[in-house]
Design an enzyme around this catalytic site. Structure first.
Site, PDB file in Angstrom:
ATOM      1  N   ASP A   1     -53.969 -11.104 -17.580  1.00  0.00           N
ATOM      2  CA  ASP A   1     -53.991 -10.076 -16.542  1.00  0.00           C
ATOM      3  C   ASP A   1     -55.423  -9.981 -16.045  1.00  0.00           C
ATOM      4  OD1 ASP A   1     -51.833  -7.385 -16.174  1.00  0.00           O
ATOM      5  OD2 ASP A   1     -53.768  -7.442 -15.127  1.00  0.00           O
TER       6      ASP A   1
ATOM      7  N   SER B   1     -37.313  -9.503  -5.759  1.00  0.00           N
ATOM      8  CA  SER B   1     -36.959  -8.125  -5.421  1.00  0.00           C
ATOM      9  C   SER B   1     -35.754  -8.102  -4.495  1.00  0.00           C
ATOM     10  CB  SER B   1     -38.170  -7.500  -4.723  1.00  0.00           C
ATOM     11  OG  SER B   1     -37.798  -6.328  -4.063  1.00  0.00           O
TER      12      SER B   1
ATOM     13  N   TYR C   1     -45.784  -7.969   1.847  1.00  0.00           N
ATOM     14  CA  TYR C   1     -45.409  -7.980   0.425  1.00  0.00           C
ATOM     15  C   TYR C   1     -44.020  -8.605   0.251  1.00  0.00           C
ATOM     16  CZ  TYR C   1     -43.095  -6.252  -3.737  1.00  0.00           C
ATOM     17  OH  TYR C   1     -42.337  -6.186  -4.879  1.00  0.00           O
TER      18      TYR C   1
ATOM     19  N   LYS D   1     -42.471 -12.387  -1.547  1.00  0.00           N
ATOM     20  CA  LYS D   1     -41.359 -12.602  -2.485  1.00  0.00           C
ATOM     21  C   LYS D   1     -40.444 -13.709  -1.959  1.00  0.00           C
ATOM     22  CE  LYS D   1     -42.535  -9.578  -5.549  1.00  0.00           C
ATOM     23  NZ  LYS D   1     -43.108 -10.040  -6.816  1.00  0.00           N
TER      24      LYS D   1
ATOM     25  N   PHE E   1     -33.854  -4.410  -8.603  1.00  0.00           N
ATOM     26  CA  PHE E   1     -33.627  -3.261  -7.739  1.00  0.00           C
ATOM     27  C   PHE E   1     -34.776  -2.279  -8.030  1.00  0.00           C
ATOM     28  CE2 PHE E   1     -30.203  -5.893  -6.969  1.00  0.00           C
ATOM     29  CZ  PHE E   1     -29.768  -5.568  -5.704  1.00  0.00           C
TER      30      PHE E   1
HETATM   31  N1  UFG Z   1     -38.930   8.469  -1.412  1.00  0.00           N
HETATM   32  C1  UFG Z   1     -39.041   9.777  -1.027  1.00  0.00           C
HETATM   33  N2  UFG Z   1     -40.226  10.423  -1.219  1.00  0.00           N
HETATM   34  C2  UFG Z   1     -41.305   9.790  -1.791  1.00  0.00           C
HETATM   35  C3  UFG Z   1     -41.189   8.451  -2.194  1.00  0.00           C
HETATM   36  C4  UFG Z   1     -39.972   7.799  -1.977  1.00  0.00           C
HETATM   37  O1  UFG Z   1     -38.084  10.375  -0.506  1.00  0.00           O
HETATM   38  O2  UFG Z   1     -42.357  10.431  -1.922  1.00  0.00           O
HETATM   39  C5  UFG Z   1     -37.647   7.760  -1.226  1.00  0.00           C
HETATM   40  C6  UFG Z   1     -37.731   6.586  -0.299  1.00  0.00           C
HETATM   41  O3  UFG Z   1     -37.563   6.972   1.026  1.00  0.00           O
HETATM   42  C7  UFG Z   1     -36.594   5.723  -0.845  1.00  0.00           C
HETATM   43  C8  UFG Z   1     -36.539   6.035  -2.315  1.00  0.00           C
HETATM   44  O4  UFG Z   1     -37.226   7.263  -2.469  1.00  0.00           O
HETATM   45  O5  UFG Z   1     -35.399   6.140  -0.255  1.00  0.00           O
HETATM   46  C9  UFG Z   1     -37.205   4.994  -3.180  1.00  0.00           C
HETATM   47  O6  UFG Z   1     -38.498   4.746  -2.670  1.00  0.00           O
HETATM   48  P1  UFG Z   1     -39.578   3.885  -3.473  1.00  0.00           P
HETATM   49  O7  UFG Z   1     -40.819   3.865  -2.665  1.00  0.00           O
HETATM   50  O8  UFG Z   1     -39.684   4.362  -4.874  1.00  0.00           O
HETATM   51  O9  UFG Z   1     -38.907   2.453  -3.543  1.00  0.00           O
HETATM   52  P2  UFG Z   1     -38.433   1.473  -2.381  1.00  0.00           P
HETATM   53  O10 UFG Z   1     -36.969   1.304  -2.551  1.00  0.00           O
HETATM   54  O11 UFG Z   1     -38.918   1.894  -1.072  1.00  0.00           O
HETATM   55  O12 UFG Z   1     -39.246   0.168  -2.725  1.00  0.00           O
HETATM   56  C10 UFG Z   1     -39.180  -0.392  -4.018  1.00  0.00           C
HETATM   57  C11 UFG Z   1     -40.508  -1.031  -4.386  1.00  0.00           C
HETATM   58  C12 UFG Z   1     -40.787  -2.199  -3.511  1.00  0.00           C
HETATM   59  C13 UFG Z   1     -39.635  -3.133  -3.478  1.00  0.00           C
HETATM   60  C14 UFG Z   1     -38.378  -2.409  -3.132  1.00  0.00           C
HETATM   61  C15 UFG Z   1     -37.174  -3.277  -3.220  1.00  0.00           C
HETATM   62  O13 UFG Z   1     -41.553  -0.091  -4.239  1.00  0.00           O
HETATM   63  O14 UFG Z   1     -41.885  -2.860  -4.071  1.00  0.00           O
HETATM   64  O15 UFG Z   1     -38.176  -1.323  -4.045  1.00  0.00           O
HETATM   65  O16 UFG Z   1     -37.175  -3.909  -4.450  1.00  0.00           O
HETATM   66  F1  UFG Z   1     -39.831  -4.098  -2.547  1.00  0.00           F
END
Ligand code: UFG
Length: 346
Positions: A33, A127, A154, A158, A183
């Site tokens: 790392d 992802s 990003y 992938k 996921f």
């Molecule tokens: N969300 C909120 N408020 C926040 C943060 C997130 O409502 O403060 C919601 C988002 O809109 C989304 C859900 O919570 O509907 C999940 O959001 P995340 O940011 O935790 O995760 P994402 O699904 O957007 O993205 C994640 C990873 C990415 C990856 C993606 C698909 O962060 O790296 O999953 O694998 F690409």
């Protein structure tokens, strides 16, 4: 004899939990790392949990010479699990070259060195982002669903890395690869010794939620309640990081035992259940007894409305299944946040 696995990004969130599960399954682990987004004391945490200290080398996978030094020092390495990557979607839009350079070069360097050092196989962290917004008839999404144009640099790294692996393996390189499409990984080790450690203001839902619950952030914003979903908030497939870690162990066993039928195999790794942001918040409140301060906010640009996985292939072929509940995952995340407070970290 125990097999030795190289875990790149092994002090990170998923890497550290996977190292624990690999050790529990009887593997030796060498972690590399560059500590750009994690701390060396995670190695102490892993040792505390398993009683075994993994070897640790502070090396950047983009440094070919240093990377080769690791293969020379540990000629017994038989497999690689490659986590090391830059992973902030928003930052990747601001700094695309950093993402292309880091994420592509590190994989290319590993692939270059594998045949030379007789390393059999590699597991790559991909992802569900590669599916973009699947068409409604394709939900839950299978591995055959079309790959959609990436929403961010990003996400594009992938997709490109998946293609690099396919092209290299099919060029006749004598290696195997398993691509795991994750996921949404959440939660922390139940011991509270290792867990998710975001840098600065978290972009992801769970760390933002637990930081709000403990009072570091005043209010969690729910990004949108006007989507075409039952309660209007976005739907994801949240998988407990311990389950995800075990999927890597199952995939690695398939490679080291030579049981893979294709030189490149692809698996979705999720629970198969879609959960909305509001459902998740209510489950958190119920299983922790903590009232969360949240408000509905506008949609976040680039968000997928709904995605969850069909995980039949991983269940059948890898013999792996997510067994932990959302309650367990959320309780562990809350436990971790409280442990960070006790330790004075945040
Ligand atoms: N969300 C909120 N408020 C926040 C943060 C997130 O409502 O403060 C919601 C988002 O809109 C989304 C859900 O919570 O509907 C999940 O959001 P995340 O940011 O935790 O995760 P994402 O699904 O957007 O993205 C994640 C990873 C990415 C990856 C993606 C698909 O962060 O790296 O999953 O694998 F690409």
């Amino acid at each position: 004899m125990k097999k030795t696995i190289l875990v790149t990004g092994g002090t990170g969130f998923i890497g550290s939990h996977t190292t624990v599960e690999l050790q529990n399954a009887g593997y030796n682990v060498v972690i590399i790392d560059n500590l750009s987004n994690s701390k060396a004391d995670v190695v102490d945490g892993i040792e505390k949990i398993t009683g075994i200290r993994p070897a640790f080398e502070q090396v950047d996978c983009c440094d070919l010479e240093a990377l080769e030094g690791v293969f020379n020092k540990y000629p017994e390495i038989t497999g690689i699990i490659h986590f090391a990557a830059s992973k902030a979607v928003g930052e990747s839009v601001q700094k695309p070259l950093k993402y292309y350079e880091n994420n592509l070069l590190s994989l290319i360097n590993l692939l270059k060195l594998m045949p030379k050092h007789d390393v059999k196989g590699i597991i790559f962290s991909s992802s569900c982002t590669v599916y973009g917004q699947p068409d409604p008839e394709n939900l839950p999404v299978t591995e055959q669903a079309p790959i959609k144009k990436a929403e961010s640099p990003y996400g594009n790294t992938k997709q490109i890395n998946e293609e690099i692996i396919q092209d290299f393996v099919h060029s006749g390189a004598n290696i195997s690869a398993i691509i795991l499409r994750y996921f949404n990984p959440i939660g922390s080790h139940p011991s509270g010794i290792i867990g998710e450690m975001p840098n600065g203001v978290p972009a992801n839902l769970i760390p933002y939620l637990t930081q709000t619950a403990i009072g570091i952030r005043p209010c969690l914003k729910v990004f949108g309640d006007d989507y075409d979903t039952p309660d209007g908030s976005c739907i994801r497939d949240y998988i407990y990081v311990l389950d995800l870690a075990k999927a890597h162990v199952a995939a690695m066993a398939r490679i080291v035992e030579g049981k893979n039928t294709d030189p490149v195999e692809i698996y979705n790794v999720g629970t198969g259940n879609g959960v909305s942001v509001l459902e998740l918040i209510h489950t958190f409140e119920k299983c922790t007894g903590v009232k969360l301060n949240y408000e509905i906010a506008p949609r976040r640009e680039g968000d997928i409305e709904k995605v969850w996985g069909n995980v039949d292939k991983a269940n059948k072929v890898l013999g792996w299944k997510a067994v932990h509940t959302l309650e367990e995952a959320l309780s562990s995340a809350w436990n971790w946040q409280q442990k960070l407070r006790e330790r004075g970290v945040m």
